[in-house]
Design a protein around this motif. Sequence first.
Motif, PDB file in Angstrom:
ATOM      1  N   ARG A  80      49.292  46.722  41.880  1.00  0.00           N
ATOM      2  CA  ARG A  80      48.262  45.731  42.189  1.00  0.00           C
ATOM      3  C   ARG A  80      47.273  46.396  43.146  1.00  0.00           C
ATOM      4  O   ARG A  80      47.643  46.826  44.235  1.00  0.00           O
ATOM      5  CB  ARG A  80      48.864  44.486  42.826  1.00  0.00           C
ATOM      6  CG  ARG A  80      47.844  43.356  43.073  1.00  0.00           C
ATOM      7  CD  ARG A  80      48.471  42.253  43.914  1.00  0.00           C
ATOM      8  NE  ARG A  80      49.598  41.624  43.249  1.00  0.00           N
ATOM      9  CZ  ARG A  80      49.507  40.532  42.505  1.00  0.00           C
ATOM     10  NH1 ARG A  80      48.332  39.956  42.321  1.00  0.00           N
ATOM     11  NH2 ARG A  80      50.603  40.019  41.957  1.00  0.00           N
ATOM     12  N   ILE A  81      46.007  46.495  42.719  1.00  0.00           N
ATOM     13  CA  ILE A  81      44.972  47.134  43.537  1.00  0.00           C
ATOM     14  C   ILE A  81      43.865  46.126  43.790  1.00  0.00           C
ATOM     15  O   ILE A  81      43.287  45.573  42.845  1.00  0.00           O
ATOM     16  CB  ILE A  81      44.396  48.381  42.833  1.00  0.00           C
ATOM     17  CG1 ILE A  81      45.503  49.392  42.537  1.00  0.00           C
ATOM     18  CG2 ILE A  81      43.299  49.027  43.676  1.00  0.00           C
ATOM     19  CD1 ILE A  81      45.052  50.553  41.683  1.00  0.00           C
ATOM     20  N   SER A  82      43.574  45.868  45.047  1.00  0.00           N
ATOM     21  CA  SER A  82      42.506  44.936  45.396  1.00  0.00           C
ATOM     22  C   SER A  82      41.156  45.625  45.256  1.00  0.00           C
ATOM     23  O   SER A  82      40.966  46.744  45.741  1.00  0.00           O
ATOM     24  CB  SER A  82      42.686  44.419  46.823  1.00  0.00           C
ATOM     25  OG  SER A  82      43.882  43.683  46.928  1.00  0.00           O
ATOM     26  N   GLY A  83      40.226  44.966  44.580  1.00  0.00           N
ATOM     27  CA  GLY A  83      38.893  45.516  44.372  1.00  0.00           C
ATOM     28  C   GLY A  83      37.825  44.581  44.892  1.00  0.00           C
ATOM     29  O   GLY A  83      38.128  43.529  45.475  1.00  0.00           O
ATOM     30  N   PRO A  84      36.555  44.925  44.680  1.00  0.00           N
ATOM     31  CA  PRO A  84      35.454  44.123  45.226  1.00  0.00           C
ATOM     32  C   PRO A  84      35.362  42.721  44.652  1.00  0.00           C
ATOM     33  O   PRO A  84      34.826  41.818  45.300  1.00  0.00           O
ATOM     34  CB  PRO A  84      34.208  44.957  44.867  1.00  0.00           C
ATOM     35  CG  PRO A  84      34.641  45.831  43.731  1.00  0.00           C
ATOM     36  CD  PRO A  84      36.081  46.124  43.964  1.00  0.00           C
ATOM     37  N   VAL A  85      35.889  42.506  43.412  1.00  0.00           N
ATOM     38  CA  VAL A  85      35.807  41.174  42.817  1.00  0.00           C
ATOM     39  C   VAL A  85      37.177  40.587  42.517  1.00  0.00           C
ATOM     40  O   VAL A  85      37.275  39.528  41.889  1.00  0.00           O
ATOM     41  CB  VAL A  85      34.963  41.214  41.520  1.00  0.00           C
ATOM     42  CG1 VAL A  85      33.514  41.562  41.834  1.00  0.00           C
ATOM     43  CG2 VAL A  85      35.551  42.180  40.522  1.00  0.00           C
ATOM     44  N   GLY A  86      38.239  41.262  42.952  1.00  0.00           N
ATOM     45  CA  GLY A  86      39.579  40.737  42.714  1.00  0.00           C
ATOM     46  C   GLY A  86      40.579  41.833  42.437  1.00  0.00           C
ATOM     47  O   GLY A  86      40.265  43.023  42.527  1.00  0.00           O
ATOM     48  N   ASP A  87      41.784  41.427  42.066  1.00  0.00           N
ATOM     49  CA  ASP A  87      42.878  42.380  41.878  1.00  0.00           C
ATOM     50  C   ASP A  87      42.866  42.995  40.489  1.00  0.00           C
ATOM     51  O   ASP A  87      42.637  42.319  39.483  1.00  0.00           O
ATOM     52  CB  ASP A  87      44.221  41.672  42.087  1.00  0.00           C
ATOM     53  CG  ASP A  87      44.448  41.256  43.525  1.00  0.00           C
ATOM     54  OD1 ASP A  87      43.678  41.709  44.385  1.00  0.00           O
ATOM     55  OD2 ASP A  87      45.397  40.487  43.775  1.00  0.00           O
ATOM     56  N   THR A 109      42.038  43.494  34.430  1.00  0.00           N
ATOM     57  CA  THR A 109      40.953  43.897  35.319  1.00  0.00           C
ATOM     58  C   THR A 109      39.830  42.875  35.297  1.00  0.00           C
ATOM     59  O   THR A 109      39.382  42.475  34.206  1.00  0.00           O
ATOM     60  CB  THR A 109      40.383  45.260  34.877  1.00  0.00           C
ATOM     61  OG1 THR A 109      41.448  46.202  34.735  1.00  0.00           O
ATOM     62  CG2 THR A 109      39.380  45.787  35.889  1.00  0.00           C
ATOM     63  N   PRO A 110      39.320  42.447  36.460  1.00  0.00           N
ATOM     64  CA  PRO A 110      38.150  41.563  36.465  1.00  0.00           C
ATOM     65  C   PRO A 110      36.921  42.294  35.932  1.00  0.00           C
ATOM     66  O   PRO A 110      36.732  43.488  36.194  1.00  0.00           O
ATOM     67  CB  PRO A 110      37.965  41.217  37.949  1.00  0.00           C
ATOM     68  CG  PRO A 110      39.239  41.584  38.614  1.00  0.00           C
ATOM     69  CD  PRO A 110      39.827  42.709  37.824  1.00  0.00           C
ATOM     70  N   LEU A 111      36.096  41.599  35.165  1.00  0.00           N
ATOM     71  CA  LEU A 111      34.821  42.147  34.720  1.00  0.00           C
ATOM     72  C   LEU A 111      33.735  41.785  35.720  1.00  0.00           C
ATOM     73  O   LEU A 111      33.776  40.716  36.334  1.00  0.00           O
ATOM     74  CB  LEU A 111      34.460  41.612  33.331  1.00  0.00           C
ATOM     75  CG  LEU A 111      35.381  42.046  32.189  1.00  0.00           C
ATOM     76  CD1 LEU A 111      34.923  41.438  30.872  1.00  0.00           C
ATOM     77  CD2 LEU A 111      35.448  43.563  32.079  1.00  0.00           C
TER      78      LEU A 111
END
Length: 447
Positions: free
Chosen positions: A201-208, A280-282
């Motif tokens: 699980r990797i947190s990114g700018p728009v979600g995990d 992955t969030p788009l």
Amino acid sequence: RRLNPNFIFQRAEGTVSQATFLNRQALYLRPDPARVIVRPFKPATEPRDLNPTDKTRANHIVERVLALDSEAAASQLADVLENFLGRHRNLLETFEARADEMEGALAAHGTFSKIQRQLIGAYFLNEYSFEASALFNPSIVPHPDQSGLPEGALRFVLSLRAVGEGHVSSLTFRAGTIGADGSISVDPTARLASSPRIGYRISGPVGDDVEVIFKPDEDISERIIFPVTESQSHGIEDARFVEFSDGGRKTYYATYTAYSGTAIRSELIETSDFMSFRMTPLQGAAARNKGMALFPRRIDGKYAMIARQDNENLYLIYSSDLYRWDGGEAILKPQFPWEFVQIGNCGSPIELDEGWLLLTHGVGPVRKYSIGAALLDKNDPSKVLARSREPLLRPEPSEREGYVPNVVYTCGAMRHNDQIILPYAVSDTFSNFATIKISSLMQAMRN
């Protein structure tokens, strides 16, 4: 001969009618409330008064379990296993894993025996009937394993949206075979159902960005992808799977709608084997809405997507980044009475010799949903070569009743030999199949 952009399926004598090229099957896939998974049970914290030493309900439950003597605890655990062991795989491991997740509530209570930890884990789980309400909005792609089939046959994977208590949507699968003669069969559904483990699980700018992994010995119909991030917490909805070819490499992608309970957005699933899945969030303005569908290959070196970012029209979007989608050109707008409310795509475009076949849905009076079609130019999909004035598929009298009446809907069809294999949902409740003869459909689209 050129194709007529406004073809109509006429029913007069001597013309091609809808019944000529579309054949409904009788392969009903209905929701089964007996299929269950175990999900974390999280007791609500009781309201606090002015006493800062109040404990949560979770702590109260742990204290009650610890108050049992060893014989009573063992007897209680044996009773739980007798009731639930045949309904789930590796139940004791599941209890222990849930206890590990409850360390915050356990830390204040010292050490535990193995039986106590397993029993505590059981108290913080509940069964969830993930398809108790509905099994619908299917999409279909070729199975990654085509070994051992008769000549001309094809094995497929069917994805479906399952809905249980609280209208929470998850993703489930079936496998089946299309015979050389076009006959369709669906494999028996496994009795058990399983949730995957989290790979990362990797947190990114728009979600995990999350990977989930199933075990190889679990049948594909056992595999249930339940919401695992905040953006998906109330549903993984309407996955549109496509087999994507890029430089000889085939990957299965699916756009889907992530629903948090208050907001929606488009996200992407990626898999090569239907055992491990990356979610992955788009990003981008076009991904803020639902109903995106990826073309099965690049066009002029770019990814291409059909989207509906304005809730009404269909757009063609290109991107050099699979995970970011902006802008786009409106190529289809509501034109005929059965689609005056809105139109949307019914899965990824299907490549034919004649062009890209895009199945669409239209919403008409009393919010009746029907399935239509458009043919897009193969080299420039912004050019609409033909479009149905009338639906290919509309709710029959026997298909009008259900969780949401007057709806037929699909999230993706597939070509096999001379037919389109079209799985479709009935009134947001159960699913069935139809087949469409490509030659007859193309004939109906000519002048």
